[in-house]
Write an enzyme that holds these catalytic residues in place. Sequence first.
Site, PDB file in Angstrom:
ATOM      1  CE1 TYR A 323     -41.873  -0.406 -59.776  1.00  0.00           C
ATOM      2  CE2 TYR A 323     -42.922  -2.426 -59.045  1.00  0.00           C
ATOM      3  CZ  TYR A 323     -42.921  -1.044 -59.165  1.00  0.00           C
ATOM      4  OH  TYR A 323     -43.957  -0.322 -58.667  1.00  0.00           O
ATOM      5  CD  GLU A 399     -57.687 -10.912 -38.698  1.00  0.00           C
ATOM      6  OE1 GLU A 399     -58.091 -11.513 -37.670  1.00  0.00           O
ATOM      7  OE2 GLU A 399     -58.251  -9.927 -39.188  1.00  0.00           O
TER       8      GLU A 399
END
Length: 423
Positions: A323, A399
């Site tokens: 990368y 969450e």
Amino acid sequence: MNAPDTAFAFDAAIREAAARVNPRVVAWRRDFHENPELGNREVRTAKIVADHLRAIGCDEVREKVAHTGVVGTLKGGKPGPVVALRADMDALPVTEETDVPFKSMKRTHWNGIENVGIMHACGHDAHTAILMGVAEMLAIMRDLIPGTVRFIFQPAEETPPIGEDGGARMMVEQGCLKNPDVDAIFGLHVVSNDTTGKIGYRSGPFMASADDFRVFVHGNQAHAAYPWSGVDPIVIGSQIVTGLQTIVSRKVDITQEPAIVTVGVFHGGVRHNIIPDKVKLEGTIRTFNEKHRTEIHEHVKRISEMIAAAGGGKADVHIHRWYDVTVNDPALTEWSLPTLQRFVGGDNVRTIDKVCGAEDFSFYQKEVPGFFYFIGCTPPDRDAKKVPTNHSPRFYVDEASLRLGTETLAALALDWLSSNGKR
Ligand SMILES: [Zn+2]
Ligand SMILES: [Zn+2]
């Protein structure tokens, strides 16, 4: 209507739409978490994504891009530029140790190891669910959108399985930024080392380039009691490990950028009384600019080969470029901050240190200006500096952070299209 007025007008609609889709974003994320798939194997995930993009009325949904990727296009009600939003879908070969009710029980065979778990230990389940939510939010508001939104769901961010290609580089090669041409791209990552409600970013070089190297040191096998009759690759390999330490300490101008050369594998020998024929070293190279990257590759090769030759052996050096450096476009980064600040409050958007981890989001940024940011996902009642990190079998996503993801990505897209990247 000037740009800020337009942006603020969108905010209420974004918050309302985010609240509406949030229960399903949570449900999708749990479902992906319980059913994780490794890179280039995201078949189930991709189908759920593609079905959703079609259901909300995307004008075009391309499947099987770079093996399992999904690319959706949503044309707004007004003409304008094109903005892309990106999520990654792949999980990791990690055996989950959390006690969430939707814990992954999936097992696989990985790299010669039997019965390894599969886990969304980097939070890509959250990214996929967030972008599905954003797509729905923007579809609800599409009449107001001045331009086009491209949704990119890519496979294999954590690198494809050995011997396969894939990920962002291949998505770009297969046209995910074309037809119509994308003008800017945004992406995010959940990180456990920050708290829910916080955003971290950095202008310019942000995350490192990542390349791996393998060095095969060839000696000459002999009885361990008669070393003069052979060439000992273990001793040569040890000297190479030490020699490689001088690259960053002696050869790289570290006043410019940091750099890392780490040897993570040293394999050789089968018995205490045999000098083996060869050893294998493997390692990783991390840099924050191309000049360092090129220089370090040359040094790894030369040091390994010369030390081996000095010991009477031979080194074969293989370096694989993975990368590129994740570089946040400075102008786009500056532009993005007010939008983020509106949603989380000014103090909660902070510049962070360079990150030695890597991201293939860098391949999109080579084509178009891109901005990549981190959102904290550790509950505020825990110490984000002490909790398990991304890639840990105990990695945990609060969450509540999902809502911040949907709001900020949708807001960046809408603000950017409304203002054409200007403030
Ligand atoms: Zn990861
Ligand atoms: Zn990741």
